[in-house]
Design an enzyme around this catalytic site. Structure first.
Site, PDB file in Angstrom:
ATOM      1  N   CYS A  32     -11.069   8.294 103.993  1.00 42.13           N
ATOM      2  CA  CYS A  32     -10.682   8.052 102.590  1.00 42.13           C
ATOM      3  C   CYS A  32      -9.983   6.703 102.429  1.00 42.13           C
ATOM      4  O   CYS A  32     -10.071   6.075 101.377  1.00 42.13           O
ATOM      5  CB  CYS A  32      -9.788   9.184 102.072  1.00 42.13           C
ATOM      6  SG  CYS A  32      -8.293   9.441 103.061  1.00 42.13           S
ATOM      7  N   HIS A 300      -3.771  11.406 101.917  1.00 45.57           N
ATOM      8  CA  HIS A 300      -5.116  11.141 101.401  1.00 45.57           C
ATOM      9  C   HIS A 300      -5.051   9.886 100.540  1.00 45.57           C
ATOM     10  O   HIS A 300      -3.987   9.535 100.016  1.00 45.57           O
ATOM     11  CB  HIS A 300      -5.556  12.361 100.569  1.00 45.57           C
ATOM     12  CG  HIS A 300      -6.951  12.286 100.048  1.00 45.57           C
ATOM     13  ND1 HIS A 300      -8.044  12.025 100.855  1.00 45.57           N
ATOM     14  CD2 HIS A 300      -7.437  12.445  98.781  1.00 45.57           C
ATOM     15  CE1 HIS A 300      -9.138  12.032 100.110  1.00 45.57           C
ATOM     16  NE2 HIS A 300      -8.806  12.268  98.853  1.00 45.57           N
TER      17      HIS A 300
END
Length: 355
Positions: A32, A300
Site C-alpha cells: 500500500c 496502512h
C-alpha cells in the site's frame, strides 16, 4: 471490482473527465505504501506527461524502474474501460529486485519509497543522457576543451520537483553572511500540535542562534563566533512535496512513536515569509498520502487525489469519490488519544504559476 468501478462512473455521470482513467492497484502484501505514492504521481500532471512521452520515445531494450513505471502509466492511460483495477506486478518486482529494503512483507515507509523512486528515476535519466551524449558524434561533448566537467544534466524529474534552499549564516561579530545553496526534491517539516503547514514552514525557515558549543567558524574572523543561522527557499519547485515528520524517536521509550498531531494543510498554499524573491507564489493541493494507524511499524496507506476538480479516495483496489470538505478529516487529531488514526503524511502541491 466491477461494482466499485460502476459506482464511481455512476457518481461522476456526465462529469466523467474525457480521456481520464481511474484505476485501483492490487496489493501484493503490504504494498500500500507503493500504491498510494504511485496514485499521487499518476495525478501529478507534469510528471505523467513526461513519463508517457518517455514511454513513446524510449527505444532502449532495457528494464529498470523508469521503464517499468512508464509501462504502468501507459497501461492505465490506454485502458478501454474508464475504471477498474490494475496489478502493478512488474514495477513491484523490479523495486524489490533493486532494493533490499522493499523486499520484506513488513510495513514500509511511503516517504522513503517516494524519495528512493525520484532519485532512482533521476539517476537513470542522467545516465541515459550521458550515454546519448557520448554516442552522438554531433551532440555536445560532456567535457569542455579544458577538461572541466560541464554542469550536470537537468532531467525532467529535476524540472518538476527540484527546488533550491539557501542556508545563511551571519557572524554576529563581523556581520559577514555565508550562504550555501542545496537542492531538494521534498521538504521534511517538524510538526507541532494544533498547527498548520504555514507555521511549520515558518519554523523551518526561522532564525537560530549558534552559541556556546555550537559556535560557527567564521573565515573572516578566523575563529569560532556566535552566529545566526537561517534556511530560506531560494527557488521554489513547480511541484512542492511536503513530508510531515509524524514519526519521532522518543528516547525514554527507546523507539519511534507516531505523532497524531492536528496539522492543517490548506487547499491553496501561499509561500510568504519563507522565500526570497517568490513571495506571491501560490500552490494548489492535488494529492495527499495518508498514513492510517497508531504506530510507525504497522498500519496502512491510502491517498486522496484531486482530478479535474473532483476529489477521489484511493485505497489499493478501491476508488471512490469524496467531497472536498472530507479532506480536512485527515488533518490529524487535536487530542493525544483519538479514534481517528488517518493522518495526512505527504502533501503534493502544484504551482499555480506557469510551468
Amino acid at each position: 471490482m466491477g461494482v466499485a468501478g460502476s459506482k464511481l462512473e455512476k457518481a461522476l455521470g456526465e462529469q466523467f473527465p474525457e480521456g481520464e482513467r481511474y484505476f485501483g492497484f492490487e496489493n501484493f502484501g503490504n504494498t500500500c505504501y507503493c500504491n498510494s505514492v504511485l496514485q499521487a504521481l499518476y495525478f501529478c500532471a507534469p510528471f505523467r506527461e513526461q513519463l508517457l512521452e518517455y514511454y513513446s520515445t524510449n527505444n532502449k531494450n532495457v528494464e529498470n524502474l523508469l521503464t517499468c513505471l512508464a509501462d504502468l502509466f501507459y497501461q492505465i492511460s490506454s485502458q478501454k474501460k474508464k475504471t477498474g483495477v490494475i496489478a502493478p506486478k512488474r514495477f513491484v518486482q523490479r523495486l524489490k529486485k533493486q532494493n533490499v529494503l522493499f523486499r520484506s512483507y513488513m510495513h514500509q515507509d511511503a516517504h522513503e519509497f517516494l524519495n528512493y523512486l525520484l532519485n532512482e528515476l533521476d539517476d537513470i535519466l542522467e545516465k541515459e543522457a550521458k550515454t546519448d551524449n557520448e554516442t552522438s558524434s554531433n551532440g555536445p561533448k560532456l567535457l569542455q576543451e579544458n577538461g572541466v566537467h560541464k554542469e550536470p544534466t537537468v532531467t525532467w524529474v529535476h524540472k518538476t520537483f527540484q527546488g533550491i534552499l539557501t542556508n545563511e549564516t551571519r557572524c554576529l561579530r563581523c556581520e559577514t553572511v555565508t550562504a550555501r545553496d542545496e537542492t531538494f526534491l521534498d521538504l521534511s517539516l517538524d510538526i507541532e500540535q494544533n498547527s498548520s503547514i504555514t507555521s511549520c514552514l515558518n519554523n523551518f525557515c526561522s532564525t537560530e542562534t549558534l552559541h556556546s558549543e555550537d559556535k560557527f567558524f567564521c573565515d573572516k574572523c578566523c575563529s569560532l563566533q556566535e552566529a545566526q543561522k537561517r534556511m530560506k527557499i531560494k527557488k521554489p519547485p513547480h511541484i512542492l512535496v511536503i513530508h510531515l515528520k509524524r514519526f519521532k524517536y522518543i528516547e525514554q521509550l527507546g523507539r519511534y512513536k507516531k505523532l497524531s498531531y492536528r496539522v492543517v494543510f490548506p487547499l491553496e498554499l501561499k509561500l510568504d515569509n519563507t522565500v526570497e524573491e517568490y513571495a506571491d507564489i501560490e500552490y494548489s493541493l492535488f494529492a495527499v498520502v495518508v498514513h492510517v494507524g497508531t504506530g510507525p511499524n504497522h498500519g496502512h496507506y491510502v491517498s486522496l487525489v484531486k482530478s479535474h476538480n473532483h476529489w477521489l479516495f484511493f485505497d489499493d483496489e478501491n476508488v471512490e469519490m469524496i467531497e472536498e470538505s472530507a479532506v480536512q478529516t485527515f488533518f490529524g487529531s487535536s487530542q493525544e488519544y483519538s479514534s481517528n488514526t488517518d493522518h495526512g503524511y505527504i502533501l503534493f502541491y502544484e504551482s499555480l504559476g506557469t510551468r
